[in-house]
Design a protein around this motif. Sequence first.
Motif, mmCIF file in Angstrom:
data_model
loop_
_atom_site.group_PDB
_atom_site.id
_atom_site.type_symbol
_atom_site.label_atom_id
_atom_site.label_comp_id
_atom_site.label_asym_id
_atom_site.label_seq_id
_atom_site.Cartn_x
_atom_site.Cartn_y
_atom_site.Cartn_z
ATOM 1 N N GLY A 7 9.406 24.604 -57.739
ATOM 2 C CA GLY A 7 8.798 23.960 -58.894
ATOM 3 C C GLY A 7 7.732 24.826 -59.531
ATOM 4 N N TRP A 8 6.955 25.523 -58.720
ATOM 5 C CA TRP A 8 5.895 26.408 -59.217
ATOM 6 C C TRP A 8 6.491 27.527 -60.072
ATOM 7 C CZ3 TRP A 8 0.564 26.021 -58.192
ATOM 8 C CH2 TRP A 8 -0.211 27.149 -58.446
ATOM 9 N N GLN A 9 7.526 28.160 -59.559
ATOM 10 C CA GLN A 9 8.146 29.272 -60.287
ATOM 11 C C GLN A 9 8.845 28.793 -61.555
ATOM 12 O OE1 GLN A 9 10.621 30.788 -57.152
ATOM 13 N NE2 GLN A 9 8.884 31.558 -55.974
ATOM 14 N N ALA A 10 9.375 27.567 -61.528
ATOM 15 C CA ALA A 10 10.028 27.028 -62.718
ATOM 16 C C ALA A 10 9.020 26.612 -63.774
ATOM 17 C CB ALA A 10 10.896 25.834 -62.329
ATOM 18 N N LEU A 11 7.846 26.165 -63.343
ATOM 19 C CA LEU A 11 6.865 25.610 -64.269
ATOM 20 C C LEU A 11 6.088 26.673 -65.030
ATOM 21 C CD1 LEU A 11 5.335 23.103 -65.342
ATOM 22 C CD2 LEU A 11 3.770 23.365 -63.399
ATOM 23 N N LEU A 12 5.741 27.775 -64.395
ATOM 24 C CA LEU A 12 4.855 28.756 -65.035
ATOM 25 C C LEU A 12 5.407 29.271 -66.364
ATOM 26 C CD1 LEU A 12 3.474 30.750 -61.966
ATOM 27 C CD2 LEU A 12 2.316 29.000 -63.334
ATOM 28 N N PRO A 13 6.700 29.610 -66.482
ATOM 29 C CA PRO A 13 7.208 30.031 -67.794
ATOM 30 C C PRO A 13 7.110 28.933 -68.848
ATOM 31 C CG PRO A 13 8.737 30.656 -66.058
ATOM 32 C CD PRO A 13 7.733 29.743 -65.435
ATOM 33 N N VAL A 14 7.265 27.683 -68.441
ATOM 34 C CA VAL A 14 7.140 26.560 -69.371
ATOM 35 C C VAL A 14 5.719 26.491 -69.919
ATOM 36 C CG1 VAL A 14 7.181 24.040 -69.551
ATOM 37 C CG2 VAL A 14 8.989 25.240 -68.314
ATOM 38 N N LEU A 15 4.737 26.642 -69.036
ATOM 39 C CA LEU A 15 3.345 26.565 -69.469
ATOM 40 C C LEU A 15 2.970 27.754 -70.351
ATOM 41 C CD1 LEU A 15 1.664 25.311 -66.178
ATOM 42 C CD2 LEU A 15 2.453 23.970 -68.136
ATOM 43 N N ALA A 16 3.474 28.935 -69.999
ATOM 44 C CA ALA A 16 3.199 30.112 -70.830
ATOM 45 C C ALA A 16 3.772 29.933 -72.229
ATOM 46 C CB ALA A 16 3.759 31.361 -70.165
ATOM 47 N N ALA A 17 4.999 29.410 -72.302
ATOM 48 C CA ALA A 17 5.637 29.198 -73.605
ATOM 49 C C ALA A 17 4.911 28.130 -74.415
ATOM 50 C CB ALA A 17 7.095 28.813 -73.416
ATOM 51 N N ALA A 18 4.228 27.194 -73.723
ATOM 52 C CA ALA A 18 3.497 26.126 -74.404
ATOM 53 C C ALA A 18 2.145 26.593 -74.924
ATOM 54 C CB ALA A 18 3.308 24.946 -73.460
ATOM 55 N N GLY A 19 1.754 27.819 -74.591
ATOM 56 C CA GLY A 19 0.517 28.363 -75.123
ATOM 57 C C GLY A 19 -0.622 28.468 -74.135
ATOM 58 N N TYR A 20 -0.410 28.043 -72.884
ATOM 59 C CA TYR A 20 -1.449 28.209 -71.879
ATOM 60 C C TYR A 20 -1.529 29.667 -71.448
ATOM 61 C CZ TYR A 20 -1.466 23.122 -71.534
ATOM 62 O OH TYR A 20 -1.561 21.786 -71.823
ATOM 63 N N ARG A 21 -2.720 30.125 -71.137
ATOM 64 C CA ARG A 21 -2.912 31.523 -70.751
ATOM 65 C C ARG A 21 -2.688 31.643 -69.247
ATOM 66 N NH1 ARG A 21 -8.232 32.287 -74.027
ATOM 67 N NH2 ARG A 21 -9.060 32.732 -71.971
ATOM 68 N N VAL A 22 -1.454 31.932 -68.870
ATOM 69 C CA VAL A 22 -1.083 32.093 -67.465
ATOM 70 C C VAL A 22 -1.447 33.511 -67.041
ATOM 71 C CG1 VAL A 22 0.820 32.071 -65.806
ATOM 72 C CG2 VAL A 22 0.780 30.417 -67.689
ATOM 73 N N PRO A 23 -2.249 33.655 -65.969
ATOM 74 C CA PRO A 23 -2.692 34.998 -65.551
ATOM 75 C C PRO A 23 -1.527 35.903 -65.187
ATOM 76 C CG PRO A 23 -3.914 33.271 -64.396
ATOM 77 C CD PRO A 23 -2.785 32.600 -65.101
ATOM 78 N N ARG A 24 -1.749 37.196 -65.333
ATOM 79 C CA ARG A 24 -0.810 38.211 -64.864
ATOM 80 C C ARG A 24 -1.559 39.148 -63.927
ATOM 81 N NH1 ARG A 24 4.122 38.423 -66.781
ATOM 82 N NH2 ARG A 24 4.690 37.240 -68.638
ATOM 83 N N PRO A 25 -1.040 39.401 -62.717
ATOM 84 C CA PRO A 25 0.189 38.800 -62.194
ATOM 85 C C PRO A 25 0.062 37.288 -62.059
ATOM 86 C CG PRO A 25 -1.018 39.873 -60.428
ATOM 87 C CD PRO A 25 -1.707 40.245 -61.706
#
Length: 273
Positions: A181-199
Amino acid sequence: MTPGDKRPRPAVEDPDFPARTAPHCADLDDLDAQVARCRACPRLVAWREGVADERRAAFRDWEYWARPVPGFGPDDAVLAVVGLAPAAHGGNRTGRMFTGDDSGDVLFAALHTAGLASQPTSTHRGDGLRLRGVRVTAPVHCAPPQNRPTPGERDTCRPWLAAELGLLTGLRGVVVLGAFGWQALLPVLAAAGYRVPRPRPLFGHGAHVRLPAGDGPGELHLFGCYHPSRRNVFTGRVTLPMLVDVFRRAARVTGLDPAPSRSGADGPGPCPE
């Protein structure tokens, strides 16, 4: 399709149905109805319907849902719970997320103990269960063989998750059950405009990541929690008190006001299967 819905079923092997449909859903009721019509993944369609035809002896008198399982919870939810959920004889049978299997027994007991559910059990869609400020959903809405969706099935289903979270306009936090679920969710949040850290932040039980709004609607708190699967519970990898602790922390951080705690339900030791 949902009762009374006269629209024709989408064709099997129509992988664009979620991406074409989900962004145009007006509200969660509309989204849930469209999710239940989806036939985008032929392997999952064959599996969920085959299980319903064969049934398990204990459920021979059930009329299986045998469709994608919509999310469950109010449209003003502050907190979402995202984890691999529809089981062959659980949600695929009952038509409610995390209902009718061992993992759901643990999950709803934890939500009840934390003051976020009206009762500790979830057995069928008409059992009276109500969630308080919480919406439960999954990155893949169909029961997969061996509980293992393929990456392609996860990606095909992603627009449903993106649309569902987007329709939760008061969303301030997400509890993620398990690494899938974690790996599936992060791309969704990034696409929604949240600033997901890298790495990208790593999954772990007790993880807490603050995602700045960026172009999103506001700061989002992301919490990691081991999935209450039968194996994880049986081995003691996750216990009822561990889940309760995560939900209480998530409620506190997001400003969710739960009902009074249920005393005695979160004592030490592993939760039952």
